[in-house]
Every structure is written in structure tokens, then in C-alpha cells.
Design a protein around this motif. Sequence first.
Motif, short mmCIF file in Angstrom:
data_model
loop_
_atom_site.label_atom_id
_atom_site.label_comp_id
_atom_site.label_asym_id
_atom_site.label_seq_id
_atom_site.Cartn_x
_atom_site.Cartn_y
_atom_site.Cartn_z
N ARG A 36 0.85 -1.19 0.00
CA ARG A 36 0.00 0.00 0.00
C ARG A 36 0.88 1.24 0.00
O ARG A 36 1.98 1.24 0.59
CB ARG A 36 -0.92 0.01 1.22
CG ARG A 36 -0.17 -0.09 2.55
CD ARG A 36 -1.09 0.01 3.74
NE ARG A 36 -1.73 1.32 3.78
CZ ARG A 36 -2.75 1.61 4.59
NH1 ARG A 36 -3.21 0.69 5.43
NH2 ARG A 36 -3.28 2.81 4.58
N SER A 37 0.39 2.33 -0.63
CA SER A 37 1.23 3.53 -0.71
C SER A 37 0.43 4.71 -1.21
O SER A 37 -0.75 4.61 -1.52
CB SER A 37 2.41 3.29 -1.67
OG SER A 37 1.98 3.32 -3.02
N HIS A 135 -2.88 1.87 -4.26
CA HIS A 135 -2.58 3.25 -3.86
C HIS A 135 -3.69 4.19 -4.26
O HIS A 135 -4.48 3.92 -5.17
CB HIS A 135 -1.23 3.71 -4.42
CG HIS A 135 -1.24 4.14 -5.86
ND1 HIS A 135 -1.77 5.34 -6.29
CD2 HIS A 135 -0.76 3.54 -6.98
CE1 HIS A 135 -1.62 5.47 -7.59
NE2 HIS A 135 -1.03 4.39 -8.04
N GLY A 139 -2.27 7.42 0.08
CA GLY A 139 -2.33 6.11 0.73
C GLY A 139 -2.92 6.12 2.11
O GLY A 139 -2.61 5.23 2.92
N THR A 143 -7.13 4.32 0.26
CA THR A 143 -6.33 3.11 0.42
C THR A 143 -6.52 2.54 1.82
O THR A 143 -6.59 1.31 1.99
CB THR A 143 -4.84 3.43 0.18
OG1 THR A 143 -4.69 3.87 -1.17
CG2 THR A 143 -3.97 2.22 0.42
#
Length: 236
Positions: A36-37, A135, A139, A143
Amino acid sequence: MSLRHSDAASPLLDIPGVRNLRDAAVGPIRPGLLYRSGSLNELTPEGAQRLKALGVRSVIDLRGANELTHWPDRLHGLDLATRHLPTLPERTSEGQPWPDDQPALYRFMAESSGPSIAATVRHLAAPGGLPTLVHCAVGKDRTGLTIAVLQHLLGAAESDITADFLHSNTGLGLLGGPTPYIDETGAERLSRPVTAELLAEALHRLRTLHGSIESFLDAHGVTAAEIAALRTALTR
């Protein structure tokens, strides 16, 4: 609950040009498969090589079309399959169709994110897509909710899910409070820290509407076989 994360959250990964990147593996989730980002619009060539070293094969982008136009992901030749699965209705210069108030926004996301999260589940459950990076812009919110739903579905403990969710405050430098930014329409807004209460509010709203995470996904067309495939692929 404190804005600081616990040791249950995975450490932030140093990928030049990408904010708030980490492994979403908590509890029974296998590491190295779901990341995740924030967006990849400032990814550097060095960062691209580090992302390649993680083995990422696909990207799920939860942003709106205007965000993609203003801040397209920079992949520097990486061979990644990208899926655009917007969480929220499009925001325009004339206004936005969702609330600015954080608790109201999280309730709204619980009501509007079904198609996006369902498509994310199907992508992760299908052969060949893992490891995947999910993303949005930074994030944190879109997200954050998407990953939290996945983590619940995969059997992670609520405390671990919350710890991972709160880790965005560290990843984005929000431990000291909100920071200003300019959105894709040119409007100045504030990026606010996330809290445990926000996530709890969204998940409560989701369960109020559907009864459970599984029923929420079922309402958006995800089958029991797809959920089983997801669990097989992503849990130990």
C-alpha cells in the motif's frame, strides 16, 4: 487511541518518490504480496528499480480520472499491469460530491466504495496479479479503508488493522497535525491525520448497511469462491 502506530504495523519502505509505502501484511496475511502507498507520480528511476526488486506485478489505482490526468503514475519502463478502480465520485472545479468533514467522508466511503473494493478483491483473487500495490493519492483514506476491508476479510485482528491504518500518520508526517496541499482542481485543502475512530466509523457504517464484510462484497457481486481464492493466495 493514539495517532502513533504499534509494532503490529509493517515498517515504511524507502522507495524514492513514493510516500507512505509499506507491506500490508498483518496477522495471518503473507508478506510480500500486498503493498500500500501513495501515488507513483513522483517515482524516480531509482525508486522504480527498488519497486521492481519487491516483485510488484500489478498496481491498483484508487484515484479519480482528474487526478490521473494531473498526476499520472511514472513507471520508468516497469512492466506493471495497472487497474484504475476509483473509490469516490469524480471531484471537479465546480465542487466535490463528497463531504469535507472527515467522519462524514468515511461514512460516505463506506457507502460508495463497494464497486471499487469488490473489483480489488477479484483482482487479488485471480491468478497472476500478485504481488500487488494498492494506492490512492497519499495512501491514507481511500487506500486505508480498502486495505482495512481486505485485512478484515483475511482474518487479521482489529488491533493490527487499526495499527496499520494509523501508520499513515507517520508515513505522511501528520503526527503534528494537518498539512495543506493543492488538489487536482487547484483548490487548497488540508490533509488531516487519521484516527482509529474514523476507521471504526466506516466499518460500522458498512456493517450497518450489509451486516458483514462478506455480505458487503456479496452485494457487489463477489462470490464465495473468489473470497476463498483470495484467502488461499494471501494467507499463511
